[in-house]
Design a protein around this motif. Structure first.
Motif, short mmCIF file in Angstrom:
data_model
loop_
_atom_site.label_atom_id
_atom_site.label_comp_id
_atom_site.label_asym_id
_atom_site.label_seq_id
_atom_site.Cartn_x
_atom_site.Cartn_y
_atom_site.Cartn_z
N LYS A 36 16.09 -24.97 6.06
CA LYS A 36 16.50 -24.14 4.96
C LYS A 36 15.55 -24.12 3.81
O LYS A 36 15.19 -23.23 3.27
CB LYS A 36 17.62 -24.71 4.23
CG LYS A 36 18.98 -24.63 5.01
CD LYS A 36 19.60 -23.45 4.69
CE LYS A 36 20.60 -23.09 5.74
NZ LYS A 36 21.13 -21.56 5.59
N GLU A 37 14.44 -25.11 3.67
CA GLU A 37 13.47 -25.35 2.87
C GLU A 37 12.44 -26.27 3.19
O GLU A 37 12.56 -26.97 3.76
CB GLU A 37 14.31 -25.91 1.47
CG GLU A 37 13.56 -25.42 0.27
CD GLU A 37 14.36 -25.96 -0.95
OE1 GLU A 37 13.94 -25.70 -2.05
OE2 GLU A 37 15.23 -26.70 -0.76
N TYR A 75 8.58 -27.38 1.49
CA TYR A 75 7.53 -27.29 0.49
C TYR A 75 6.56 -28.59 0.32
O TYR A 75 7.19 -29.65 0.94
CB TYR A 75 8.16 -26.92 -0.98
CG TYR A 75 9.13 -28.00 -1.32
CD1 TYR A 75 10.53 -27.82 -1.07
CD2 TYR A 75 8.98 -29.09 -2.40
CE1 TYR A 75 11.54 -28.66 -1.59
CE2 TYR A 75 9.80 -29.83 -2.73
CZ TYR A 75 11.06 -29.60 -2.37
OH TYR A 75 11.88 -30.61 -2.69
N ARG A 117 14.13 -29.60 4.00
CA ARG A 117 15.52 -29.88 3.88
C ARG A 117 16.32 -28.94 5.02
O ARG A 117 15.79 -27.74 5.29
CB ARG A 117 16.25 -29.30 2.43
CG ARG A 117 15.51 -30.04 1.38
CD ARG A 117 16.49 -30.02 0.18
NE ARG A 117 15.61 -30.58 -1.13
CZ ARG A 117 15.93 -32.01 -1.05
NH1 ARG A 117 16.62 -32.61 -0.39
NH2 ARG A 117 15.36 -32.66 -2.13
N GLU A 146 19.99 -27.98 7.40
CA GLU A 146 21.38 -28.01 7.33
C GLU A 146 22.02 -28.36 8.48
O GLU A 146 21.53 -27.76 9.53
CB GLU A 146 21.58 -26.55 6.75
CG GLU A 146 23.10 -26.51 6.28
CD GLU A 146 23.45 -24.96 6.14
OE1 GLU A 146 23.40 -24.37 4.94
OE2 GLU A 146 23.88 -24.39 6.85
N MET A 161 23.74 -31.29 4.08
CA MET A 161 22.40 -30.96 3.80
C MET A 161 21.61 -32.37 4.47
O MET A 161 21.91 -33.53 3.67
CB MET A 161 22.05 -30.79 2.33
CG MET A 161 20.60 -30.51 1.87
SD MET A 161 19.78 -28.95 2.69
CE MET A 161 20.55 -27.75 1.91
N TYR A 162 20.42 -32.32 4.96
CA TYR A 162 19.76 -33.58 5.35
C TYR A 162 18.24 -33.20 5.04
O TYR A 162 17.94 -32.16 4.62
CB TYR A 162 19.92 -33.85 6.81
CG TYR A 162 21.27 -34.24 7.40
CD1 TYR A 162 21.58 -35.53 7.37
CD2 TYR A 162 22.33 -33.47 7.80
CE1 TYR A 162 22.78 -35.89 7.59
CE2 TYR A 162 23.46 -33.71 8.07
CZ TYR A 162 23.76 -34.85 7.99
OH TYR A 162 25.13 -35.53 8.51
#
Lengths: 322, 246
Positions: free
Chosen positions: A80-81, A83, A213, A215, A220-221
């Motif tokens: 999901k993310e 950074y 991150r 899913e 959420m892991y």
């Protein structure tokens, strides 16, 4: 009220270039040597980020497949993310010197146990690091890699702020290194030890880390990937009931068989062999049970786990005794 | 952003959290920023949105110590807030010490052991957009602490950190949990727990079967070795179901 002070030569007023952590400065104009005091600031360094986003994602996908994680994680898990952030670490490099005295027990082939007195001198370089902010749920407390291209911290780099005291960090470093020196001697019963920790460098090192991150079934892991080596440093992942069942089946069968064999072994072979089987069997069973009970989430890195880890040095002690 | 000026040439520069020295971009003078007599307002932005915080909650609730089915608990409310703490940097006998003090008395779980979660601190001024999050106002003034702290002041600041409070209902009872909006750490003091009994019972049955099989197989009759296989099957199949259902 003044908030900012320019650092200039007290003798001629010329500009002096002072770096953080410098203790002495030489004026380029009048060559006056000035001592800098008051603010014993720590030198700040950073390692260059060499792992790009693509490589970090590759590492994540590889990680999904390994270990006892949910079998469908690689298909169902959705990133999901992603950074990167520069995490601050206090890094302490020191020469450790120590004298450790004590004794070990040794058993010869005829079963006689004797006390062997030992004295060891140790001289070694040590590296210690500790995260300089609260670790939160990032799961990285200490650095595992001390090789990287040293660069000044990039101007716009996303960083986490330092919120712990450097003096506390130095104390922790000295304590930790002293412990390692004593351990290095490999003496079981210590009667006397004296250690010296001679500091070499103390820096604030900003270490690049990818935070990913993902899913999995509405949950959420996360995982973190080392921005220098590309390795996964910590993470949380869903477990799998199949692995849990397999673990307890294997662990209790193997453990049970070993313990079951302990009784005939004690009777027909010797007591020591029986005891050995008993302990090994017990450890295997307990390890498998712990995974069975808590394997619904796989936790890697310095994250507080729902169960206590196996105390390896203690177990070694028990086995030696047996 | 806070703008400061170079004491030599007067050129402005922007102050950033954590900065102690700054080289002036115009005249090159190294500038030292003395923070001992000012108070800074910092804020840590949210890195998780409400949806993600809910998913973090569900992950936490699926943990092995939480009651089975807790991850499907009904969520009653999600409150998004910035919570304040004071951080004092003191010089005590030549050592630098960090002291964290509460800025707000609270009964929220996990907030009594004070800490500043990891995050990218920003300057908190009227230009900072707090969005839909409530900014919790301190009820204890900094002065209440300043006079009683040991050593001399080096820095003092108030740090607002991001927090979600999730209220959920499980088996008719209401609980709450806090999620650090920066790193996703979960704080909770009271939650429905999962019993270890079915796990332990199954493990012991499988273990005893295997043990009896091995001991009996050697000492009584080879046929008893089948008990080991029975133990394996009971452990495997039973373990799978218990892990899924209990």
């Amino acid at each position: 009220m003044k908030l900012t002070f320019g650092l200039s030569c007290p003798s001629c007023g010329g500009r002096i270039d002072v770096e953080e952590g410098d203790h002495l400065a030489i004026c380029p104009f009048c060559h006056t040597v000035s001592k800098i005091e008051g603010e014993d600031d720590v030198k700040t360094l950073a390692y260059a980020l060499v792992v790009d986003e693509k490589k970090a994602l590759e590492a994540a996908h590889k990680w999904f497949k390994h270990g006892f994680k949910a079998r469908d994680l690689k298909e169902v898990g959705k990133i999901k993310e992603i950074y990167h952030v520069y995490l601050p670490f206090w890094r302490y490099t020191a020469k450790g010197l120590g004298v450790v005295c004590g004794y070990n027990y040794r058993t010869d082939s005829r079963g006689n146990t004797e006390k062997v007195y030992k004295e060891k001198e140790i001289m070694k370089d040590y590296d210690w690091s500790h995260i300089a902010c609260d670790a939160g749920d990032i799961g990285i407390m200490h650095l595992r890699n001390y090789r990287g291209e040293v660069v000044p911290l990039p101007e716009d780099a996303p960083t986490f702020e330092v919120t712990t005291s450097k003096d506390d960090a130095v104390d922790m470093g000295v304590q930790e290194i002293s412990k390692r020196i004593v351990k290095e001697a490999q003496i079981q019963n210590i009667t006397f030890s004296k250690t010296f920790v001679v500091p070499r460098h103390f820096v604030l090192l900003y270490y690049p880390v990818w935070i990913i991150r993902y899913e999995y079934k509405d949950k959420m892991y996360f995982l973190t990937v080392d921005g220098v080596t590309g390795q996964v440093l910590s993470g949380r992942a869903p477990g799998d009931s199949v692995w849990q069942g397999l673990a307890i089946a294997t662990g209790s069968t193997v453990g049970g068989v070993l313990v079951g064999l302990a009784l005939p072994a004690m009777q027909y072979v010797d007591a020591r062999a029986g005891l050995f089987l008993l302990i090994i069997g017990g450890i295997i069973f307990l390890g498998a049970y712990s995974f069975f009970r808590h394997g619904s989430e796989i936790v890697e890195g310095d994250i507080e786990k729902p169960y206590k880890g196996v105390d390896i040095p203690y177990l070694k002690g028990v086995l030696k005794w047996a | 952003m806070v703008t400061m000026n170079c004491p030599k040439c007067g050129a402005p520069f922007e102050y950033e959290p954590g900065m102690r020295f700054k080289k002036c971009d115009y005249c090159g003078t190294m500038i030292y920023i003395d923070k001992s007599r000012v108070m800074f307002y910092y804020i840590i932005p949210f890195s998780l949105n409400s949806q993600q915080a809910t998913e973090v909650f569900r992950r936490w609730a699926a943990g092995s110590t939480k009651a089975k089915g807790l991850d499907a608990a009904q969520i009653k409310s999600i409150k998004k807030m910035y919570f304040p703490v004071y951080r004092f940097v003191r010089r005590i006998n030549g050592r630098e010490e960090d002291v964290i003090k509460p800025a707000k008395t609270t009964l929220l779980p996990g907030m009594s052991n004070l800490k500043i979660p990891p995050g990218d601190m920003r300057i908190f001024d009227d230009k900072y957009d707090t969005g839909d999050a409530e900014v919790i106002q301190p009820d204890t003034s900094m002065d209440a602490y300043l006079g009683n702290l040991p050593g001399e002041a080096k820095e003092q600041e108030i740090v607002y950190f991001p927090l979600y409070e999730i209220r959920y209902v499980f088996n008719g009872q209401e609980y709450n949990v806090l999620i650090d909006g920066s790193s996703g750490e979960v704080f909770s003091s009271y939650y429905p727990t999962r019993s270890s009994a079915p796990y332990l019972l199954l493990a012991v049955i499988a273990f005893v079967l295997a043990m009896a099989g091995a001991a009996g197989g050697v000492m009584i009759s080879g046929v008893l070795w089948f008990l080991v296989l029975a133990g394996f099957l009971v452990g495997g199949i039973g373990g799978y179901f218990i892990a899924k259902k209990f």
